[in-house]
Design a protein around this motif. Structure first.
Motif, PDB file in Angstrom:
ATOM      1  N   TYR A 233       0.808  -1.215   0.000  1.00 60.30           N
ATOM      2  CA  TYR A 233       0.000   0.000   0.000  1.00 60.30           C
ATOM      3  C   TYR A 233       0.848   1.274   0.000  1.00 60.30           C
ATOM      4  O   TYR A 233       0.379   2.335  -0.422  1.00 60.30           O
ATOM      5  N   VAL A 234       2.088   1.187   0.479  1.00 57.32           N
ATOM      6  CA  VAL A 234       2.955   2.361   0.426  1.00 57.32           C
ATOM      7  C   VAL A 234       3.152   2.801  -1.018  1.00 57.32           C
ATOM      8  O   VAL A 234       3.271   3.998  -1.310  1.00 57.32           O
ATOM      9  N   ASP A 235       3.166   1.843  -1.962  1.00 59.17           N
ATOM     10  CA  ASP A 235       3.309   2.201  -3.376  1.00 59.17           C
ATOM     11  C   ASP A 235       2.077   2.952  -3.876  1.00 59.17           C
ATOM     12  O   ASP A 235       2.199   3.907  -4.656  1.00 59.17           O
ATOM     13  N   ASP A 236       0.889   2.519  -3.449  1.00 57.26           N
ATOM     14  CA  ASP A 236      -0.345   3.215  -3.840  1.00 57.26           C
ATOM     15  C   ASP A 236      -0.319   4.657  -3.338  1.00 57.26           C
ATOM     16  O   ASP A 236      -0.619   5.601  -4.084  1.00 57.26           O
ATOM     17  N   LEU A 237      -0.001   4.816  -2.043  1.00 62.63           N
ATOM     18  CA  LEU A 237       0.009   6.147  -1.439  1.00 62.63           C
ATOM     19  C   LEU A 237       1.046   7.047  -2.098  1.00 62.63           C
ATOM     20  O   LEU A 237       0.781   8.224  -2.388  1.00 62.63           O
ATOM     21  N   LEU A 238       2.236   6.498  -2.358  1.00 63.07           N
ATOM     22  CA  LEU A 238       3.296   7.296  -2.975  1.00 63.07           C
ATOM     23  C   LEU A 238       2.936   7.664  -4.405  1.00 63.07           C
ATOM     24  O   LEU A 238       3.216   8.787  -4.853  1.00 63.07           O
ATOM     25  N   ALA A 239       2.322   6.742  -5.132  1.00 67.35           N
ATOM     26  CA  ALA A 239       1.894   7.053  -6.502  1.00 67.35           C
ATOM     27  C   ALA A 239       0.885   8.196  -6.487  1.00 67.35           C
ATOM     28  O   ALA A 239       0.959   9.126  -7.305  1.00 67.35           O
ATOM     29  N   HIS A 240      -0.063   8.146  -5.539  1.00 65.92           N
ATOM     30  CA  HIS A 240      -1.064   9.205  -5.457  1.00 65.92           C
ATOM     31  C   HIS A 240      -0.409  10.554  -5.137  1.00 65.92           C
ATOM     32  O   HIS A 240      -0.708  11.573  -5.771  1.00 65.92           O
ATOM     33  N   GLY A 241       0.499  10.564  -4.141  1.00 66.58           N
ATOM     34  CA  GLY A 241       1.156  11.813  -3.767  1.00 66.58           C
ATOM     35  C   GLY A 241       2.012  12.371  -4.884  1.00 66.58           C
ATOM     36  O   GLY A 241       2.016  13.586  -5.143  1.00 66.58           O
ATOM     37  N   THR A 242       2.752  11.514  -5.570  1.00 65.99           N
ATOM     38  CA  THR A 242       3.613  11.963  -6.663  1.00 65.99           C
ATOM     39  C   THR A 242       2.783  12.517  -7.814  1.00 65.99           C
ATOM     40  O   THR A 242       3.091  13.573  -8.374  1.00 65.99           O
ATOM     41  N   ARG A 243       1.719  11.819  -8.171  1.00 66.19           N
ATOM     42  CA  ARG A 243       0.860  12.278  -9.258  1.00 66.19           C
ATOM     43  C   ARG A 243       0.164  13.594  -8.902  1.00 66.19           C
ATOM     44  O   ARG A 243      -0.017  14.458  -9.764  1.00 66.19           O
ATOM     45  N   THR A 244      -0.207  13.756  -7.641  1.00 66.77           N
ATOM     46  CA  THR A 244      -0.835  15.009  -7.208  1.00 66.77           C
ATOM     47  C   THR A 244       0.085  16.192  -7.489  1.00 66.77           C
ATOM     48  O   THR A 244      -0.337  17.214  -8.046  1.00 66.77           O
ATOM     49  N   LEU A 245       1.352  16.052  -7.113  1.00 68.34           N
ATOM     50  CA  LEU A 245       2.295  17.145  -7.315  1.00 68.34           C
ATOM     51  C   LEU A 245       2.639  17.324  -8.791  1.00 68.34           C
ATOM     52  O   LEU A 245       2.722  18.458  -9.291  1.00 68.34           O
ATOM     53  N   ALA A 246       2.866  16.221  -9.508  1.00 67.65           N
ATOM     54  CA  ALA A 246       3.223  16.315 -10.927  1.00 67.65           C
ATOM     55  C   ALA A 246       2.100  16.971 -11.730  1.00 67.65           C
ATOM     56  O   ALA A 246       2.352  17.815 -12.607  1.00 67.65           O
ATOM     57  N   GLU A 247       0.861  16.609 -11.429  1.00 63.96           N
ATOM     58  CA  GLU A 247      -0.272  17.189 -12.142  1.00 63.96           C
ATOM     59  C   GLU A 247      -0.479  18.662 -11.790  1.00 63.96           C
ATOM     60  O   GLU A 247      -1.135  19.395 -12.543  1.00 63.96           O
ATOM     61  N   ALA A 248       0.076  19.090 -10.652  1.00 67.80           N
ATOM     62  CA  ALA A 248       0.024  20.508 -10.278  1.00 67.80           C
ATOM     63  C   ALA A 248       1.166  21.305 -10.916  1.00 67.80           C
ATOM     64  O   ALA A 248       1.294  22.500 -10.674  1.00 67.80           O
ATOM     65  N   GLY A 249       2.007  20.618 -11.698  1.00 70.69           N
ATOM     66  CA  GLY A 249       3.086  21.306 -12.395  1.00 70.69           C
ATOM     67  C   GLY A 249       4.402  21.345 -11.654  1.00 70.69           C
ATOM     68  O   GLY A 249       5.330  22.052 -12.083  1.00 70.69           O
ATOM     69  N   ILE A 250       4.528  20.603 -10.564  1.00 68.95           N
ATOM     70  CA  ILE A 250       5.798  20.562  -9.826  1.00 68.95           C
ATOM     71  C   ILE A 250       6.778  19.703 -10.617  1.00 68.95           C
ATOM     72  O   ILE A 250       6.516  18.525 -10.868  1.00 68.95           O
ATOM     73  N   SER A 251       7.909  20.276 -11.006  1.00 67.34           N
ATOM     74  CA  SER A 251       8.853  19.558 -11.870  1.00 67.34           C
ATOM     75  C   SER A 251       9.913  18.805 -11.085  1.00 67.34           C
ATOM     76  O   SER A 251      10.582  17.923 -11.645  1.00 67.34           O
ATOM     77  N   ARG A 252      10.074  19.125  -9.801  1.00 62.48           N
ATOM     78  CA  ARG A 252      11.051  18.432  -8.961  1.00 62.48           C
ATOM     79  C   ARG A 252      10.399  18.167  -7.617  1.00 62.48           C
ATOM     80  O   ARG A 252      10.027  19.101  -6.904  1.00 62.48           O
ATOM     81  N   ILE A 253      10.263  16.904  -7.277  1.00 61.96           N
ATOM     82  CA  ILE A 253       9.648  16.488  -6.020  1.00 61.96           C
ATOM     83  C   ILE A 253      10.713  15.817  -5.168  1.00 61.96           C
ATOM     84  O   ILE A 253      11.440  14.945  -5.658  1.00 61.96           O
TER      85      ILE A 253
END
Length: 287
Positions: A233-253
């Motif tokens: 489930y850590v992969d699910d949560l991390l995928a969601h968090g990463t996609r949230t930022l990437a879709e907001a235009g954050i180029s470096r997380i």
């Protein structure tokens, strides 16, 4: 410590070289530092800042690389005494393969001279635009933490802390207890620079699984309840968090975890994050 009114903040911050000067001005505007938390002696420059407006200062801000370590230690010692805090944390970031004792010797000696101890090494990861986004398998649904009661979120944080491999969490549980640790964590996370709906709880059915908190440029926190660990489930949560930022235009997380927390480090690697540096975390505690 140098002390003055807020109107004199710019003059005091002018004593710091860039980029610290601009960072301090921004932190002052956000209520995260004060002029009286800044001091200078010769070439030594030290400032303190708080994680959010109204919090006690918990982290040292800046060291001018050209200063005398003895002067730095004196500034730190005077500052810690005047602030009256129980603990302080300071991180030194270096590329893999370097060490603070050699490559940031002056800063290391100033910290040690003021009573700090380096107690944990952390891994700093980053994801950059152009890297494939991690797949979200869709096993979880997400609810913003703000839609839940504070007590419910505090309970989740306290449950996630149990069995954590994170050094700071283990330390807080052993010294202040689960309730106070959860409240401090909640206050920190709820005050981060994130959109209100970014701090989310992941569910399968009606069962909470864990939390993920993206802030304005990082994965600030991620954790799975002990009874649900070992199922990816850590992969699910991390995928969601990463996609949230990437879709907001954050180029470096960016994201960090303790070197000994191998499951979380492996999750970042699976999600396309690369290790870029090491964080050496120093602790000072009032005697």
């Amino acid at each position: 410590m140098t002390s003055s009114s807020g109107a004199e903040a710019c003059t005091l911050f002018d004593e710091f070289p860039e980029p610290a000067r601009s960072q301090l001005r921004a932190a002052y505007e956000e209520g995260k530092t004060r002029p009286e938390w800044c001091s200078a002696e010769g070439q030594a420059r030290v400032a303190f800042w708080a994680p959010f407006r109204g919090a006690d200062p918990v982290v040292t801000w800046h060291f001018d690389p050209g200063f005398d370590p003895g002067a730095g230690a004196r500034l730190l010692t005077r500052g810690l005494r005047s602030l009256g805090v129980a603990k302080m944390i300071h991180d030194i970031s270096l590329p893999p393969g370097l060490s603070p004792e050699v490559d940031r010797r002056v800063e290391h000696e100033a910290l040690v001279g003021a009573g700090f101890r380096m107690e944990v090494e952390r891994l700093l990861f980053e994801w950059r635009a152009g890297t494939d986004l991690p797949d979200d398998p869709g096993r979880l649904r997400y609810r913003p933490a703000r839609e839940l009661g504070e007590a419910e979120v505090l309970d989740l944080i306290a449950r996630i802390a149990q069995g954590s491999l994170d050094y700071d969490t283990q330390l807080e549980l052993s010294t202040v207890g689960a309730e106070r640790d959860a409240k401090a964590m909640y206050d920190d996370l709820i005050n981060r620079k994130a959109k209100p709906d970014w701090f989310v709880v992941g569910y399968t059915g009606d069962l909470p699984i864990g939390l993920v908190v993206p802030d304005d440029h990082s994965i600030a926190y991620i954790g799975v309840i002990p009874s649900h660990r070992g199922h990816g489930y850590v992969d699910d949560l991390l995928a969601h968090g990463t996609r949230t930022l990437a879709e907001a235009g954050i180029s470096r997380i960016v994201a960090a975890t303790d070197m000994d927390n191998r499951p979380t480090a492996a999750a970042f690697t699976r999600a396309g994050y690369s290790e870029v540096s090491r964080l050496y975390r120093y602790y000072w505690r009032a005697s």
